[in-house]
Design a protein around this motif. Structure first.
Motif, PDB file in Angstrom:
ATOM      1  N   TYR A  25      -6.467 -27.669 -86.868  1.00 58.01           N
ATOM      2  CA  TYR A  25      -5.657 -27.197 -87.986  1.00 58.01           C
ATOM      3  C   TYR A  25      -5.909 -27.882 -89.315  1.00 58.01           C
ATOM      4  O   TYR A  25      -5.029 -28.493 -89.891  1.00 58.01           O
ATOM      5  CB  TYR A  25      -4.176 -27.256 -87.597  1.00 58.01           C
ATOM      6  N   PHE A  34      -6.376 -19.206 -87.703  1.00 58.16           N
ATOM      7  CA  PHE A  34      -5.290 -18.925 -86.756  1.00 58.16           C
ATOM      8  C   PHE A  34      -4.402 -17.801 -87.291  1.00 58.16           C
ATOM      9  O   PHE A  34      -3.993 -16.906 -86.542  1.00 58.16           O
ATOM     10  CB  PHE A  34      -4.447 -20.165 -86.446  1.00 58.16           C
ATOM     11  N   ILE A  85      -5.929 -14.673 -86.422  1.00 57.54           N
ATOM     12  CA  ILE A  85      -5.725 -14.387 -84.995  1.00 57.54           C
ATOM     13  C   ILE A  85      -4.365 -13.715 -84.774  1.00 57.54           C
ATOM     14  O   ILE A  85      -4.252 -12.750 -84.019  1.00 57.54           O
ATOM     15  CB  ILE A  85      -5.822 -15.687 -84.155  1.00 57.54           C
ATOM     16  N   TYR A 105      -4.073 -10.567 -79.728  1.00 56.33           N
ATOM     17  CA  TYR A 105      -3.196 -11.753 -79.687  1.00 56.33           C
ATOM     18  C   TYR A 105      -1.743 -11.263 -79.759  1.00 56.33           C
ATOM     19  O   TYR A 105      -1.131 -11.207 -80.824  1.00 56.33           O
ATOM     20  CB  TYR A 105      -3.534 -12.706 -80.839  1.00 56.33           C
ATOM     21  N   LEU A 131       1.080 -12.471 -78.834  1.00 52.82           N
ATOM     22  CA  LEU A 131       2.215 -13.404 -78.913  1.00 52.82           C
ATOM     23  C   LEU A 131       3.057 -13.254 -80.188  1.00 52.82           C
ATOM     24  O   LEU A 131       4.282 -13.228 -80.128  1.00 52.82           O
ATOM     25  CB  LEU A 131       1.719 -14.861 -78.821  1.00 52.82           C
ATOM     26  N   GLY A 160       6.113 -19.725 -81.450  1.00 55.09           N
ATOM     27  CA  GLY A 160       4.731 -19.272 -81.301  1.00 55.09           C
ATOM     28  C   GLY A 160       3.991 -19.836 -80.120  1.00 55.09           C
ATOM     29  O   GLY A 160       2.769 -19.839 -80.104  1.00 55.09           O
ATOM     30  N   SER A 161       4.698 -20.343 -79.124  1.00 54.39           N
ATOM     31  CA  SER A 161       4.039 -20.932 -77.965  1.00 54.39           C
ATOM     32  C   SER A 161       3.262 -22.198 -78.329  1.00 54.39           C
ATOM     33  O   SER A 161       2.287 -22.547 -77.658  1.00 54.39           O
ATOM     34  CB  SER A 161       3.101 -19.912 -77.281  1.00 54.39           C
ATOM     35  N   SER A 162       3.708 -22.866 -79.379  1.00 51.42           N
ATOM     36  CA  SER A 162       3.049 -24.114 -79.753  1.00 51.42           C
ATOM     37  C   SER A 162       3.164 -25.159 -78.650  1.00 51.42           C
ATOM     38  O   SER A 162       2.277 -25.996 -78.483  1.00 51.42           O
ATOM     39  CB  SER A 162       3.663 -24.676 -81.037  1.00 51.42           C
ATOM     40  N   ASN A 164       0.170 -25.978 -76.160  1.00 48.33           N
ATOM     41  CA  ASN A 164      -0.958 -26.905 -76.330  1.00 48.33           C
ATOM     42  C   ASN A 164      -0.738 -28.221 -75.588  1.00 48.33           C
ATOM     43  O   ASN A 164      -1.660 -29.017 -75.440  1.00 48.33           O
ATOM     44  CB  ASN A 164      -1.201 -27.209 -77.812  1.00 48.33           C
ATOM     45  N   TYR A 167      -7.355 -14.706 -76.205  1.00 48.89           N
ATOM     46  CA  TYR A 167      -8.011 -15.958 -76.615  1.00 48.89           C
ATOM     47  C   TYR A 167      -9.525 -15.825 -76.751  1.00 48.89           C
ATOM     48  O   TYR A 167     -10.218 -16.798 -76.967  1.00 48.89           O
ATOM     49  CB  TYR A 167      -7.651 -17.077 -75.634  1.00 48.89           C
ATOM     50  N   PHE A 193     -12.422 -19.897 -84.766  1.00 52.73           N
ATOM     51  CA  PHE A 193     -11.313 -20.869 -84.800  1.00 52.73           C
ATOM     52  C   PHE A 193     -11.668 -22.107 -83.986  1.00 52.73           C
ATOM     53  O   PHE A 193     -11.462 -23.242 -84.428  1.00 52.73           O
ATOM     54  CB  PHE A 193     -10.056 -20.181 -84.259  1.00 52.73           C
ATOM     55  N   GLU A 203      -8.819 -27.382 -76.049  1.00 50.72           N
ATOM     56  CA  GLU A 203      -7.482 -26.775 -76.131  1.00 50.72           C
ATOM     57  C   GLU A 203      -6.985 -26.274 -74.784  1.00 50.72           C
ATOM     58  O   GLU A 203      -7.737 -25.685 -74.013  1.00 50.72           O
ATOM     59  CB  GLU A 203      -7.509 -25.584 -77.107  1.00 50.72           C
ATOM     60  N   SER A 230      -3.717 -23.772 -73.597  1.00 47.33           N
ATOM     61  CA  SER A 230      -2.577 -22.940 -74.007  1.00 47.33           C
ATOM     62  C   SER A 230      -1.822 -22.609 -72.724  1.00 47.33           C
ATOM     63  O   SER A 230      -2.153 -21.667 -72.014  1.00 47.33           O
ATOM     64  CB  SER A 230      -3.052 -21.666 -74.706  1.00 47.33           C
TER      65      SER A 230
HETATM   66  C1  AVJ Z   1      -0.917 -21.920 -82.223  1.00 42.34           C
HETATM   67  C2  AVJ Z   1      -1.179 -23.252 -80.293  1.00 42.34           C
HETATM   68  C3  AVJ Z   1       0.239 -21.353 -80.239  1.00 42.34           C
HETATM   69  O1  AVJ Z   1      -2.391 -21.655 -78.108  1.00 42.34           O
HETATM   70  O2  AVJ Z   1      -1.802 -19.613 -78.459  1.00 42.34           O
HETATM   71  C4  AVJ Z   1      -4.720 -19.151 -80.622  1.00 42.34           C
HETATM   72  C5  AVJ Z   1      -3.494 -21.424 -80.815  1.00 42.34           C
HETATM   73  N1  AVJ Z   1      -5.730 -20.887 -79.901  1.00 42.34           N
HETATM   74  N2  AVJ Z   1      -5.919 -18.776 -80.147  1.00 42.34           N
HETATM   75  C6  AVJ Z   1      -2.123 -20.731 -78.852  1.00 42.34           C
HETATM   76  C7  AVJ Z   1      -4.602 -20.492 -80.444  1.00 42.34           C
HETATM   77  C8  AVJ Z   1      -6.530 -19.826 -79.714  1.00 42.34           C
HETATM   78  C9  AVJ Z   1      -2.146 -20.977 -80.360  1.00 42.34           C
HETATM   79  N3  AVJ Z   1      -1.033 -21.886 -80.761  1.00 42.34           N
END
Ligand code: AVJ
Length: 350
Positions: A44, A52, A55, A61, A63, A189-191, A194, A235, A245, A311, A313
């Protein structure tokens, strides 16, 4: 983190991901063998935040839209805004562009008018890049909700503030805010995805410690354990934004440590680990290379096809999420409104 670009992975790894298969969207039941990991927050920088944001606009995506619908159509934003004590402090962890947060902030503004409140809600947006944060906050401030009789709206019940830093710094700051009527933490946002499941639990405990039983609330947005193909597509989109990304992380590191992890020596290797309920992103070395930090604390050789983890998720089953919340010493955890918590966790195909 910049002085130590390669740390040990946080969890044991078992079997090797076949490089030939990585281009396809696949799932696996064991985690690929991997000696090195980089922390996900390195994604970030300004460019990473912009990628992002791109995305979040992709159909694949799912979410962002799902969560926005829950806040908006699901009525969660209004319900919250009607219940929140006036003068409350609202802190969003990892706010990004605040497209979804805007729904809640508009609801706060409208509720302030409806309830005839006198003390405004104080919104604090926390993220890692100062420029992006300032840009997003300014844009948001320029779009107050309008009533039918107004040509130009005006924020009367929400004030805006930016905080630049990590979650740890933001929560330490929040813990010091003593004279506010209420603290509302937004972690959307499903943060939390991570973080490993253990780290997510620790984080909830840390948030909990910023207030007491009566003056602290949390809105948590988590993704469910959706169909593996749905997750894999989210993803690894066909437009290549997810790939850009992930690889941007190398460019970000490169601005601090030029040449240490050259972008052209890696390719994007995403995989959904169904058994663990988490999406995993690796960067695979396209050739053998020596990774040496300027001060020499890190000096390792990566083999061709070797993976560097960047990463996770994590996806959360509803029951596990309930357990997570009630185990993190949230006094009301066990008494949470199941319907409301449920609606905030639900996504299409869940
Ligand atoms: C921002 C962490 C919620 O993990 O879904 C999106 C980041 N990585 N596509 C996630 C992300 C690849 C996203 N977050």
């Amino acid at each position: 983190a910049f002085r130590d670009p390669l740390g040990a992975p946080t969890e044991p790894h078992a079997s090797q991901l076949d490089p030939a298969e990585s281009a396809g969207r696949r799932t696996l039941s064991s985690t690929p063998k991997c000696r090195f990991a980089l922390p996900a927050f390195l994604h970030y920088d300004a460019r990473g935040l912009q990628l992002f944001e791109q995305i979040t606009h992709l159909d694949e995506y799912y979410l962002t839209e799902a969560e926005a619908n829950l806040l908006d159509q699901g009525g969660a934003a209004r319900a919250l805004a009607m219940a929140l004590p006036e003068g409350a402090l609202v802190l969003e962890l990892g706010c990004g562009s605040m497209r979804k947060t805007a729904i809640l902030l508009r609801a706060l503004e409208m509720a302030g008018r409806e309830r005839g409140l006198t003390r405004p809600f104080q919104f604090y947006a926390l993220d890692l890049d100062r420029g992006e944060l300032a840009r997003s906050l300014t844009a948001l401030e320029q779009h107050p909700p309008r009533s039918k009789t107004e040509t130009e709206g005006n924020w009367q019940h929400v004030t805006f503030h930016g905080l630049v830093g990590t979650y740890d710094a933001g929560l330490a700051w929040l813990a010091r805010q003593k004279s506010v009527s209420h603290k509302l933490v937004l972690w959307l946002g499903s943060s939390l995805g991570n973080l490993t499941r253990a780290d997510a639990a620790a984080m909830l405990t840390q948030i909990r410690a910023c207030g007491n039983a009566n003056n602290l609330s949390l809105v948590l947005g988590a993704d469910g354990r959706n169909h593996p193909k749905t997750v894999a597509r989210a993803y690894n989109d066909p437009h290549g934004v997810s790939r850009a990304f992930a690889l941007n992380l190398l460019d970000h590191i490169g601005t601090h440590l030029p040449g240490v992890l050259p972008r052209d020596a890696f390719e994007f290797a995403p995989v959904y680990n169904e058994a663990m309920g988490r999406h995993e992103v690796y960067l695979r070395a396209t050739r053998g290379l020596r990774v040496k930090s300027p001060a020499g604390e890190v000096d390792v050789t990566l083999a061709r096809d070797e993976l560097v983890h960047v990463e996770y998720s994590y996806k959360w089953a509803m029951g596990d999420l309930f357990e997570l919340v009630s185990r993190s010493q949230w006094p009301n955890g066990a008494r949470l409104d199941a319907r409301r918590v449920g609606s905030l966790c639900q996504v299409p195909g869940c």
